[in-house]
Write an enzyme that holds these catalytic residues in place. Structure first.
Site, mmCIF file in Angstrom:
data_model
loop_
_atom_site.group_PDB
_atom_site.id
_atom_site.type_symbol
_atom_site.label_atom_id
_atom_site.label_comp_id
_atom_site.label_asym_id
_atom_site.label_seq_id
_atom_site.Cartn_x
_atom_site.Cartn_y
_atom_site.Cartn_z
ATOM 1 N N GLU A 392 0.617 -2.105 1.567
ATOM 2 C CA GLU A 392 0.168 -0.929 0.817
ATOM 3 C C GLU A 392 0.334 0.358 1.621
ATOM 4 O OE1 GLU A 392 -0.253 -1.122 -2.206
ATOM 5 O OE2 GLU A 392 -0.452 -3.297 -2.417
ATOM 6 N N HIS A 395 3.766 1.676 1.102
ATOM 7 C CA HIS A 395 3.826 2.541 -0.083
ATOM 8 C C HIS A 395 3.313 3.943 0.252
ATOM 9 C CE1 HIS A 395 4.972 -0.427 -3.010
ATOM 10 N NE2 HIS A 395 3.907 -1.169 -2.829
ATOM 11 N N HIS A 398 5.777 5.911 2.289
ATOM 12 C CA HIS A 398 6.917 6.297 1.456
ATOM 13 C C HIS A 398 6.542 7.521 0.613
ATOM 14 C CE1 HIS A 398 10.386 4.679 -1.311
ATOM 15 N NE2 HIS A 398 10.608 5.889 -0.862
#
Length: 624
Positions: A392, A395, A398
């Site tokens: 996570e 993510h 990113h």
């Protein structure tokens, strides 16, 4: 806290909860923003019929769009996160509903954008770019929109579709409320007669137990309860796929699949070819199942045996603090600038860590870089939760990079690459852990964990993809998604993917009922490129991220990227950070090609499947 005790939200220590005051200082401030946004539909409507008049007008429209984009993201993010803290809290459910209603109002007000931009001639656009250089920022999105000219409707029809957006979210909202807030499961006992609390969040941890009695009881009790509501689940899923079909038909697509993939510039063949490729490599999955059965020493391997580690006595308890420390060590190969941001997320409460009563299950990253992403976990002190943490945060990193280095209109990376960074983090963590141990049993335990994750990504997610494809075809041919029909198709796929050495227990036929991303909004409706649709995508962006599980393609991409980082070092890290910072500034295939991964070929997928086979051999050797 240790993740074993499930407390009411009010009793969870603050340090283990996310700090949403970074978005809005209070609920009152959120309400003030909601009221302020009520003036924007009128401001947007004032641009109707003018976008092709001049470069100055078009730029002013895009500038307003960016402002609304950021503000709607924050409005929905705050309300959704508050709601997911305790899905039974009616106050925050109401707040979430108001946020979606505002997104729909703004979406409807801007629904004219797509058709008006379509009607600007190429000659006029060329002149506009020359007159207003700042319009170059929006060239990529303009080109993507105009590419889909056949699927953009009249302003009146676009407005109607935008207004239907809130209705189309009903199936996912119904599933979330029922599955997370209303349904309750009985406690289950282990082989010693001790009682354990069964919830959607504890199901998988209980099935990871070394106690087979506990695993079986949890598995059967969970699906017995789900079976009592199978028709409710099926009706909700039927409504979900019918709304996807409605929007696909309205935009003149041949299927819901084509509608979903087109906007991300991914051909339908990528999806179907992947299913074919995995079918051709099912022998490796069957080898893994046979090895699991052999090592566990059971006469029959059941579906409640697939989560427990083969090397059970090598399992260790990993506290949340230890998990964070190991994550920082494993990801240090990405540079101090990367781990500094990671550590900021850990220390400044970007994360909501432990399960509490009524909290949404699973894990996800949501939000944006305005001001930063948020991560929801339901952490348990085990290896699997440590991998979930780095996943996570992949993510989150990113998102943070894309929002920091891209303008607003290209900051949202497309769903095709959404799992690459998170999976790359998992691979780097695995390589780090394997590099630290020379103990054969511990190494076998880690390889088994990797194989389980790979199996869950490449094989299980492909099975899900094939099931979704079948559901789409059923609805498109006029069939209803009844519980009996869904059970029959899901059980047949389970038998195909797990092979002859796995007992496909009848209860597993109901597994479709608990897979959140089957119910959550997807497809064209939440990916379209008009401002109205972009706003709706923002409104549903949290669910898009929660919906998404890594696909076999993304696993293959991440494997290739991680290997290059570990092999080449700084030069590969530099390219990787360009990818993280790329948002949707290029089509996803080009972004990956810049990183050295060419998804136009079958090489990444074949390499990943070959690695799976090699690790099965190594695990077999270690355990012999």
């Amino acid at each position: 806290m240790d993740g074993k005790t499930i407390l009411p939200r009010s009793e969870v220590p603050e340090e283990f909860t996310w700090d949403l005051s970074d978005v809005f200082a209070s609920d009152d401030k959120w309400n003030e923003e909601l009221e302020a946004l009520r003036a924007y539909p009128e401001r947007m409507a004032a641009f109707a019929g003018t976008l092709g008049e001049s470069a100055k007008t078009l730029l002013a429209w895009f500038t307003l769009s960016d402002e609304i984009n950021v503000r709607v993201t924050k409005l929905v993010e705050y309300a959704s996160c508050r709601s997911d803290q305790d899905v039974g809290n009616s106050f925050y459910q109401g707040m979430r509903s108001k946020a979606f209603s505002m997104a729909v109002a703004l979406s409807s007000a801007g629904a004219f954008e797509a058709s008006e931009i379509m009607n600007i001639s190429d000659e006029a656009l060329t002149r506009f770019y020359a007159e207003e250089p700042k319009l170059e920022t929006y060239r990529r999105n303009i080109d993507k929109l105009r590419r889909r000219k056949a699927h953009i409707l009249s302003p009146e029809c676009e407005k109607l579709l935008a207004a239907a957006g809130e209705i189309s979210e009903s199936p996912s909202r119904t599933f979330s409320m029922f599955h997370n807030a209303d349904i309750r499961y009985p406690d289950v006992t282990d082989g010693k007669g001790e009682t354990h609390q069964l919830t959607d969040g504890t199901l998988v941890p209980l099935m990871m137990s070394a106690d087979r009695t506990l695993r079986e009881n949890a598995f059967k009790s969970y699906y017995k309860r789900a079976g009592e509501f199978r028709n409710t689940y099926a009706s909700t899923l039927d409504a979900q796929f019918k709304q996807l079909k409605f929007f696909a038909d309205a935009r003149r697509y041949n299927s819901t699949l084509e509608a979903s993939l087109d906007v991300t510039e991914v051909p339908v063949e990528v999806y179907t070819n992947l299913i074919d490729a995995v079918h051709a490599n099912l022998d490796k999955m069957y080898r893994y199942v046979a090895l699991r059965k052999k090592i566990m020493g059971v006469d029959a391997l059941h579906m409640y045996d697939v989560y427990t580690p083969i090397v059970a006595d090598a399992d260790v308890e990993i506290s949340f603090d230890e998990a964070k420390k190991t994550a920082l060590e494993a990801l240090s190969v990405l540079g101090k600038d990367y781990t500094d941001v990671l550590e900021e997320g850990f220390t400044h409460r970007w994360l909501d860590v432990y399960e509490n009563t009524g909290k949404r299950g699973g894990a996800y990253c949501t939000g944006s870089g305005w001001p930063h992403p948020y991560v929801l976990l339901n952490h348990k002190d085990n290896l699997d939760s440590m991998f979930t943490l780095v996943h996570e945060m992949g993510h989150a990193m990113h998102t943070w990079h894309s929002c920091k280095y891209q303008p607003v209109n290209t900051a949202e990376y497309v769903i095709f690459v959404a799992e690459v960074a998170s999976t790359c983090n998992e691979i780097l963590l695995m390589r780090h852990l394997l590099g630290k141990t020379t103990d054969r049993k511990q190494r076998a335990y880690l390889i088994n964990h990797f194989l389980d994750q790979f199996k869950g990504t490449v094989y299980r997610q492909t099975m899900f993809a094939e099931f979704e494809l079948q559901m789409g075809k059923m609805v498109e041919s006029g069939e209803a998604l009844t519980a009996d029909a869904l059970n029959e198709k899901y059980l047949a796929l389970n038998k195909l993917y797990f092979g002859p050495d796995m007992v496909s227990d009848p209860q597993i036929a109901l597994e479709w009922s608990r897979i959140p991303h089957f119910y959550f909004p997807g497809g064209l409706r939440y990916e379209a490129m008009s401002l109205g649709d972009k706003l709706m995508m923002k409104a549903f962006s949290a669910m898009l991220r929660r919906k998404k599980n890594k696909t076999p393609d993304e696993q293959a991409m991440a494997e290739a990227i991680a290997n290059r980082i570990l092999r080449e070092g700084e030069s590969a890290v530099k390219d990787y950070k360009k990818f993280l910072s790329g948002g949707c500034s290029k089509d996803p295939v080009s972004l990956l090609r810049d990183m050295g991964v060419d998804m136009r070929t079958s090489t990444p997928v074949n390499d990943a499947l070959s690695l799976f086979g090699e690790l099965i051999d190594e695990l077999s050797s270690l355990l012999d």
